[in-house]
Design a protein around this motif. Structure first.
Motif, PDB file in Angstrom:
ATOM      1  N   TYR A  55       0.854  -1.183   0.000  1.00  0.00           N
ATOM      2  CA  TYR A  55       0.000   0.000   0.000  1.00  0.00           C
ATOM      3  C   TYR A  55       0.887   1.229   0.000  1.00  0.00           C
ATOM      4  O   TYR A  55       2.077   1.162   0.295  1.00  0.00           O
ATOM      5  CB  TYR A  55      -0.959   0.010   1.197  1.00  0.00           C
ATOM      6  CG  TYR A  55      -0.296   0.285   2.521  1.00  0.00           C
ATOM      7  CD1 TYR A  55      -0.261   1.574   3.040  1.00  0.00           C
ATOM      8  CD2 TYR A  55       0.301  -0.727   3.256  1.00  0.00           C
ATOM      9  CE1 TYR A  55       0.353   1.843   4.254  1.00  0.00           C
ATOM     10  CE2 TYR A  55       0.914  -0.472   4.464  1.00  0.00           C
ATOM     11  CZ  TYR A  55       0.942   0.810   4.957  1.00  0.00           C
ATOM     12  OH  TYR A  55       1.554   1.078   6.150  1.00  0.00           O
ATOM     13  N   TYR A  57      -0.914   4.754   0.542  1.00  0.00           N
ATOM     14  CA  TYR A  57      -1.629   5.779   1.302  1.00  0.00           C
ATOM     15  C   TYR A  57      -2.261   5.197   2.562  1.00  0.00           C
ATOM     16  O   TYR A  57      -2.580   4.012   2.613  1.00  0.00           O
ATOM     17  CB  TYR A  57      -2.739   6.407   0.452  1.00  0.00           C
ATOM     18  CG  TYR A  57      -2.232   7.093  -0.778  1.00  0.00           C
ATOM     19  CD1 TYR A  57      -1.594   8.327  -0.696  1.00  0.00           C
ATOM     20  CD2 TYR A  57      -2.392   6.517  -2.029  1.00  0.00           C
ATOM     21  CE1 TYR A  57      -1.122   8.967  -1.826  1.00  0.00           C
ATOM     22  CE2 TYR A  57      -1.916   7.155  -3.164  1.00  0.00           C
ATOM     23  CZ  TYR A  57      -1.285   8.371  -3.059  1.00  0.00           C
ATOM     24  OH  TYR A  57      -0.808   8.999  -4.170  1.00  0.00           O
ATOM     25  N   VAL A  58      -2.445   6.050   3.563  1.00  0.00           N
ATOM     26  CA  VAL A  58      -3.170   5.660   4.769  1.00  0.00           C
ATOM     27  C   VAL A  58      -4.416   6.536   4.887  1.00  0.00           C
ATOM     28  O   VAL A  58      -4.429   7.645   4.352  1.00  0.00           O
ATOM     29  CB  VAL A  58      -2.296   5.794   6.046  1.00  0.00           C
ATOM     30  CG1 VAL A  58      -1.227   4.739   6.073  1.00  0.00           C
ATOM     31  CG2 VAL A  58      -1.704   7.179   6.205  1.00  0.00           C
ATOM     32  N   THR A  60      -5.210   2.476   5.297  1.00  0.00           N
ATOM     33  CA  THR A  60      -5.389   1.315   4.429  1.00  0.00           C
ATOM     34  C   THR A  60      -5.963   0.194   5.269  1.00  0.00           C
ATOM     35  O   THR A  60      -5.528  -0.039   6.389  1.00  0.00           O
ATOM     36  CB  THR A  60      -4.061   0.871   3.789  1.00  0.00           C
ATOM     37  OG1 THR A  60      -3.615   1.900   2.913  1.00  0.00           O
ATOM     38  CG2 THR A  60      -4.238  -0.418   2.988  1.00  0.00           C
ATOM     39  N   TYR A  62      -7.082  -3.909   5.421  1.00  0.00           N
ATOM     40  CA  TYR A  62      -7.045  -5.282   4.929  1.00  0.00           C
ATOM     41  C   TYR A  62      -8.054  -6.079   5.732  1.00  0.00           C
ATOM     42  O   TYR A  62      -8.158  -5.901   6.953  1.00  0.00           O
ATOM     43  CB  TYR A  62      -5.669  -5.909   5.120  1.00  0.00           C
ATOM     44  CG  TYR A  62      -4.620  -5.416   4.156  1.00  0.00           C
ATOM     45  CD1 TYR A  62      -4.338  -6.123   2.995  1.00  0.00           C
ATOM     46  CD2 TYR A  62      -3.914  -4.246   4.403  1.00  0.00           C
ATOM     47  CE1 TYR A  62      -3.369  -5.672   2.104  1.00  0.00           C
ATOM     48  CE2 TYR A  62      -2.951  -3.792   3.520  1.00  0.00           C
ATOM     49  CZ  TYR A  62      -2.681  -4.514   2.373  1.00  0.00           C
ATOM     50  OH  TYR A  62      -1.730  -4.064   1.492  1.00  0.00           O
ATOM     51  N   LYS A  67      -6.639  -6.460   0.592  1.00  0.00           N
ATOM     52  CA  LYS A  67      -6.792  -5.009   0.707  1.00  0.00           C
ATOM     53  C   LYS A  67      -8.183  -4.621   0.238  1.00  0.00           C
ATOM     54  O   LYS A  67      -8.590  -4.924  -0.884  1.00  0.00           O
ATOM     55  CB  LYS A  67      -5.744  -4.277  -0.131  1.00  0.00           C
ATOM     56  CG  LYS A  67      -5.797  -2.779   0.089  1.00  0.00           C
ATOM     57  CD  LYS A  67      -4.790  -1.916  -0.649  1.00  0.00           C
ATOM     58  CE  LYS A  67      -3.800  -2.555  -1.514  1.00  0.00           C
ATOM     59  NZ  LYS A  67      -2.948  -1.616  -2.242  1.00  0.00           N
ATOM     60  N   HIS A  69      -9.523  -1.231   1.131  1.00  0.00           N
ATOM     61  CA  HIS A  69      -9.555   0.210   0.860  1.00  0.00           C
ATOM     62  C   HIS A  69      -8.206   0.832   1.188  1.00  0.00           C
ATOM     63  O   HIS A  69      -7.545   0.436   2.137  1.00  0.00           O
ATOM     64  CB  HIS A  69     -10.637   0.905   1.688  1.00  0.00           C
ATOM     65  CG  HIS A  69     -10.714   2.365   1.407  1.00  0.00           C
ATOM     66  ND1 HIS A  69     -11.398   2.866   0.333  1.00  0.00           N
ATOM     67  CD2 HIS A  69     -10.142   3.426   2.019  1.00  0.00           C
ATOM     68  CE1 HIS A  69     -11.261   4.182   0.313  1.00  0.00           C
ATOM     69  NE2 HIS A  69     -10.496   4.542   1.328  1.00  0.00           N
ATOM     70  N   GLU A  70      -7.843   1.856   0.393  1.00  0.00           N
ATOM     71  CA  GLU A  70      -6.601   2.595   0.614  1.00  0.00           C
ATOM     72  C   GLU A  70      -6.847   4.075   0.365  1.00  0.00           C
ATOM     73  O   GLU A  70      -7.400   4.445  -0.660  1.00  0.00           O
ATOM     74  CB  GLU A  70      -5.521   2.074  -0.333  1.00  0.00           C
ATOM     75  CG  GLU A  70      -4.200   2.792  -0.216  1.00  0.00           C
ATOM     76  CD  GLU A  70      -3.112   2.191  -1.088  1.00  0.00           C
ATOM     77  OE1 GLU A  70      -2.011   2.752  -1.095  1.00  0.00           O
ATOM     78  OE2 GLU A  70      -3.346   1.172  -1.769  1.00  0.00           O
TER      79      GLU A  70
END
Length: 89
Positions: A55, A57-58, A60, A62, A67, A69-70
């Protein structure tokens, strides 16, 4: 239910917003979410764990190693993450 692994960074406004969405949605609409195992990882503190995940970006998220969403979140994004965690195994 599956564990949510959430990567954050101290001082990140998007991470703070995501955590506020968690709290608000759990309190008002989804009390069952309080039972979902949620591991919040500060990527600067647990660098090895963060580096082991793909990943940029934060925040994020899991769920069960996938994963979901980021990056900056909306209410719908948080709902999607928790829905994935609540889904049948």
């Amino acid at each position: 239910m599956k564990e949510i692994l959430m990567f954050v960074q101290a001082g990140c406004p998007h991470c703070k917003r995501a955590l506020k969405w968690h709290e608000a949605l759990t309190a008002k609409f989804h009390p069952e979410w309080a039972q979902v195992p949620l591991r919040i990882v500060d990527e600067e503190v647990e660098k090895e764990l963060a580096d082991a995940h793909d990943y940029y970006y934060v925040p994020t998220y899991y769920v069960d190693g996938v994963k979901i969403h980021e990056g900056p979140v909306t209410q719908q994004d948080v709902e999607k993450v928790f829905a994935a965690a609540m889904s049948a195994e």
